[in-house]
Write a protein that holds these residues in place. Structure first.
Motif, PDB file in Angstrom:
ATOM      1  N   ILE A 148      27.727  35.122  -0.478  1.00  2.81           N
ATOM      2  CA  ILE A 148      28.344  34.746  -1.760  1.00  2.81           C
ATOM      3  C   ILE A 148      29.591  33.920  -1.466  1.00  2.81           C
ATOM      4  O   ILE A 148      30.711  34.435  -1.382  1.00  2.81           O
ATOM      5  N   LEU A 149      29.365  32.638  -1.294  1.00  3.86           N
ATOM      6  CA  LEU A 149      30.447  31.741  -0.886  1.00  3.86           C
ATOM      7  C   LEU A 149      31.567  31.671  -1.912  1.00  3.86           C
ATOM      8  O   LEU A 149      32.731  31.486  -1.567  1.00  3.86           O
ATOM      9  N   LYS A 150      31.203  31.805  -3.203  1.00  8.87           N
ATOM     10  CA  LYS A 150      32.231  31.681  -4.248  1.00  8.87           C
ATOM     11  C   LYS A 150      33.280  32.789  -4.159  1.00  8.87           C
ATOM     12  O   LYS A 150      34.365  32.661  -4.720  1.00  8.87           O
ATOM     13  N   LEU A 151      32.953  33.881  -3.440  1.00 10.27           N
ATOM     14  CA  LEU A 151      33.884  35.002  -3.330  1.00 10.27           C
ATOM     15  C   LEU A 151      34.546  35.054  -1.950  1.00 10.27           C
ATOM     16  O   LEU A 151      34.970  36.110  -1.496  1.00 10.27           O
ATOM     17  N   LYS A 152      34.609  33.902  -1.289  1.00  8.34           N
ATOM     18  CA  LYS A 152      35.143  33.855   0.068  1.00  8.34           C
ATOM     19  C   LYS A 152      36.535  34.483   0.165  1.00  8.34           C
ATOM     20  O   LYS A 152      36.861  35.170   1.131  1.00  8.34           O
TER      21      LYS A 152
END
Length: 401
Positions: free
Chosen positions: A138-142
């Motif tokens: 989940i890249l958006k929550l890096k």
């Protein structure tokens, strides 16, 4: 749901997970992926649909695949929850000397977890793998992954509690000290106990007994940990399922020098072959030991040793209370579910004003309950809920970003 938290709790052979609404403090789904007799089993409880499902998979060779399995499941069945994620909370057993609170994960935090792996070799490496997969999936929550540490709650202990009586430079130069464990649940118990007793947390004095496969007891004064039974690692303290707990350190020297047992094998004996398993030579499962208590002398002995050690620690922590003790609290798989163990522990504490009500103690299924008699100090049973605490800590850090 506009805002939900995914909680990941990694063990050496399993991954527990939950999706929690942090505002309403309710679990939406809860599950576990574990390896049972070589087969991967995924169990999930959907609290919204009131539905439980179990799936079995073929053998998985690489641990990361257990975590990937969870994300694959969520993306297929619970995409709406994934779309609503504002963060991922990771349970981490050991944070080392410098981490004193929950942290948004960055490179420095990852390095601290890695360095502390020497103190929690059965846990921290798996936490790191779980974080790695989460960042990839989940890249958006890096920048919205949070580490919540079992050791953080115990950072309030004074030196008289956390220092070992060895040369001081081992602490000042090498950070050898008592760190404790199960802090996430001990913190949760503190909050729940304050609600039950209708006291503010900063006035609450309790002894929290987390009894399970791994067990620890914490003295909590004015809502803060001031002493705990686990030490530099989770090996110290109570006799446990497979861990030895407190022993004379010279036993290790004797095993190595006189019995010619290799040091690695000694470590394995003390962590994986001791505790009630080592005494009973039967099992580390307390349910099985209880069933054999009256027919198997070694099963009886193992439970008696366990309960005696718990009673001794509770009795010792009475001396840590400034004025009065508000409650003794049982939690964890054994603490919550074994009325037999609770009875055997409390019956040794009558001199300290602890008396159990057998009828109340025998009732199962109630969430938070009182099991003491009318003349007793309050004795409570509160189910563990680390995931709820992890979600709250994660939300508190992320809500203002």
């Amino acid at each position: 749901m506009k805002e939900v938290i995914l909680v990941l709790n990694c063990g050496s052979s399993s991954v527990k997970f939950s999706i929690i609404n942090p505002i309403k403090k309710i679990s939406l789904i809860q599950g576990i992926v574990e390896t049972i007799q070589g087969v991967v089993v995924l169990s999930i409880q959907d609290f919204v649909l009131h539905k439980k499902t179990i799936q079995r998979f073929g053998k998985i060779e690489v641990y990361e695949q257990l975590i990937v399995l969870i994300f694959d499941l969520l993306s297929k069945r619970y995409k709406s929850y994934l779309d609503s994620l504002i963060g991922i909370g990771h349970r981490v057993v050991h944070g080392g000397q410098n981490i004193k609170t929950s942290m948004i994960i960055n490179d420095q935090v990852l390095l601290s977890i890695q360095k502390a792996s020497i103190f929690a070799p059965l846990h921290n490496p798996y936490h790191l793998l779980c974080i790695k997969v989460s960042l990839q999936k989940i890249l958006k929550l890096k920048n919205c992954n949070v580490a919540v540490f079992d050791t953080s709650f115990h950072q309030t202990m004074p030196k008289i509690s956390f220092l070992y009586a060895i040369p001081y430079y081992f602490y000042s130069n090498h950070a050898i000290r008592r760190y404790g464990a199960h802090g996430i649940n001990h913190l949760y118990i503190t909050h729940q106990c304050a609600l039950m007793l209708k006291k503010s947390i900063d006035r609450l004095n309790i002894i929290s007994c987390h009894l399970g496969g791994g067990s620890s007891i914490t003295a909590i004064v004015e809502g803060k940990s001031i002493d705990t039974s686990m030490g530099l690692t989770p090996l110290e303290g109570l006799a446990m399922g497979t861990r030895c707990g407190d022993i004379d350190p010279y036993i290790i020297f004797y095993m190595v020098t006189e019995l010619s047992i290799p040091l690695e094998e000694v470590k394995k004996i003390l962590t994986e072959k001791s505790g009630v398993l080592g005494i009973s030579a039967l099992t580390s499962d307390f349910r099985e030991l209880e069933r054999n208590y009256f027919t198997n002398k070694r099963a009886k002995l193992s439970i008696d040793i366990f309960c005696n050690r718990v009673s001794k620690y509770i009795g010792g922590y009475f001396t840590s209370m400034p004025k009065k003790l508000d409650a003794v609290v049982f939690t964890g798989g054994i603490g919550e579910n074994s009325s037999f163990v609770r009875q055997k522990v409390v019956e040794k504490l009558s001199l300290l004003g602890c008396f159990i009500d057998n009828e109340k103690n025998s009732i199962h299924g109630l969430k938070n309950r009182r099991i003491h008699s009318s003349k007793s100090i309050p004795i409570l049973v509160i189910p563990a809920n680390e995931n709820q605490m992890i979600a709250q800590e994660t939300y508190a850090l992320l809500k203002n970003l």
